[in-house]
Design an enzyme around this catalytic site. Structure first.
Site, short mmCIF file in Angstrom:
data_model
loop_
_atom_site.label_atom_id
_atom_site.label_comp_id
_atom_site.label_asym_id
_atom_site.label_seq_id
_atom_site.Cartn_x
_atom_site.Cartn_y
_atom_site.Cartn_z
N HIS A 173 0.84 -1.20 0.00
CA HIS A 173 0.00 0.00 0.00
C HIS A 173 0.88 1.25 0.00
CE1 HIS A 173 -3.49 2.56 1.42
NE2 HIS A 173 -2.45 3.29 1.81
N GLU A 174 1.82 1.28 0.92
CA GLU A 174 2.65 2.49 1.06
C GLU A 174 3.52 2.72 -0.17
OE1 GLU A 174 2.33 4.80 3.18
OE2 GLU A 174 0.80 3.73 4.30
N HIS A 177 1.78 4.30 -3.06
CA HIS A 177 1.68 5.77 -3.06
C HIS A 177 2.81 6.38 -3.87
CE1 HIS A 177 -1.78 6.56 -0.64
NE2 HIS A 177 -1.34 5.85 0.38
N TYR A 188 -4.34 14.59 -3.06
CA TYR A 188 -4.70 13.87 -1.84
C TYR A 188 -5.80 14.57 -1.05
CZ TYR A 188 -3.76 10.25 1.58
OH TYR A 188 -3.85 9.14 2.40
N GLU A 197 -5.92 6.65 -2.37
CA GLU A 197 -5.93 5.63 -1.31
C GLU A 197 -6.34 4.27 -1.88
OE1 GLU A 197 -5.29 4.86 1.88
OE2 GLU A 197 -4.01 6.59 1.58
N ASP A 270 -9.84 13.77 7.72
CA ASP A 270 -9.15 12.75 6.93
C ASP A 270 -9.00 13.20 5.47
OD1 ASP A 270 -8.03 10.26 6.16
OD2 ASP A 270 -10.02 9.41 5.79
N HIS A 275 -9.51 8.02 3.41
CA HIS A 275 -9.45 6.62 3.86
C HIS A 275 -10.84 6.05 4.09
CE1 HIS A 275 -5.42 8.04 5.07
NE2 HIS A 275 -5.04 6.81 4.78
#
Ligand SMILES: [Zn+2]
Length: 356
Positions: A173-174, A177, A188, A197, A270, A275
């Site tokens: 996931h990271e 990005h 974002y 996301e 958020d 998210h």
């Protein structure tokens, strides 16, 4: 508001701020302390990332083709916050005693592998970017993040979160990005942020599925399985199969993700619910992939990858813009009358995103 004007990397942590905010207000200092500390650290890091400007700039063309092998380096912060820390494992060396170091090394490798083998992409930037990671960051640090240059993993507080190197999809996931920054660079905030996301959840899950050799029917479609401590009532951070069902816990609260546009959440928190509403495109991907069957990275994943990297996806895209491009990509790659186009159109219809 974060506007990520095109040259700043997104500072994305795997645990969203709304979860840590709730923890930070808990009466039990054993729970609120680490959460408050993590939030404070994250806010410092968000400020610090502004000095990083190389992302988004076109890489200089290289004369030779990038390597088919990853170039990984793992560092140990030894519970401090200086990055990158002490070098503890280099590419091609054998596993050591520290399971956290070994998991980080494997997770970076698995991410490199999926992008190369499934999509012929050489690392995060498509040009062989070396993959660096720091483990044991800070004390009781309840997060993991990609800072635009490297991965960073906390050990968790042991009460709510365990070691952040445990779920391979969190690593994927990271790092995704980073792929998004180098390609569509989705803003974002709001819907483009939720798409950003969702790209990370989609490819994070595909990295796990590829590593385990799972078909769409066999996969758990969870993000962060194994990360929550045994005392928490929950199975993961998010579920692509059943958004909103990942956890329901006295301390953490309930998973706020919607599965369809009927339950779309309008919020300023958020980053405009990045998210939260990512549950909708996540679920569309799950529906398309399971309708098509087989390995999800081969058809649905290919279509999503084509859109992410194809150059037509605006950095301000809404769900409907993205959905239309997936239909076009399904047609372009698999043909007008194919089951792929049908599956993609039906998936978006099921989650209430207009495509026609
Ligand atoms: Zn993220």
């Amino acid at each position: 508001m974060t506007t990520n004007g095109g040259f700043e990397p997104v500072f994305c942590t795997v645990v969203p701020p709304h979860v840590l905010d709730k923890l930070a207000r808990n009466d039990d200092p054993a729970l609120s302390g680490p959460a408050q500390r993590t939030l404070m650290r994250d806010s410092e890091l968000r400020g610090r990332r502004r000095v990083t400007t190389e992302f988004g700039l076109a890489a200089a063309p290289t004369a030779k083709a990038p390597s088919e092998q990853p170039l990984r380096t793992i560092y140990d912060a030894e519970h401090k916050t200086d990055l990158p820390g002490t070098k503890v494992r280099a590419e091609g060396t054998d596993p050591g005693q520290d399971a956290t170091v070994n998991r980080a090394y494997s997770g970076l490798g698995a991410t490199f592998e999926l992008y190369l083998k499934a999509y012929q992409r050489h690392s995060i930037d498509g040009d062989g970017l070396p993959l660096d990671a720091t483990v044991h960051f800070d004390e009781n640090y309840n997060n993991a993040f990609w800072n635009g240059e490297q991965m960073v993993f906390g050990d968790g507080d042991g009460e709510i979160f365990l070691d952040f190197t445990i779920p391979i999809d969190v690593i994927g996931h990271e790092l995704t990005h980073g792929v998004t920054q180098h390609t569509a660079n989705l803003t974002y905030y709001g819907q483009p942020g939720a798409l950003n996301e969702s790209m990370s959840d989609v490819f994070g899950s595909l990295i796990k599925q590829y590593t385990l050799g799972q078909t769409a029917a066999e996969a758990d479609w969870l993000i962060g399985a194994g990360l929550l401590a045994p005392s928490v009532s929950g199975k993961a951070l998010r579920s692509m199969k059943e958004p909103g069902s990942a956890y329901d816990d006295d301390v953490l609260g309930k998973d706020p993700q919607p599965a369809t546009m009927d339950d779309y959440v309008r919020t300023g928190r958020d980053n405009g619910g990045v998210h939260i509403n990512s549950g909708i495109p996540n679920h569309a991907f799950f529906l398309a992939a399971t309708a098509l069957g087989g390995y999800a990275w081969e058809k649905a994943g290919q279509i999503w990858y084509d859109v992410l990297t194809g150059g037509e996806l605006s950095d301000r895209a809404f769900f409907t813009d993205f959905a239309k491009l997936t239909a076009a990509a399904a047609k372009a790659r698999f043909g007008e009358g194919g089951e792929e186009l049908q599956a993609v159109e039906k998936a978006w219809e099921q989650v209430g995103v207009q495509i026609l």
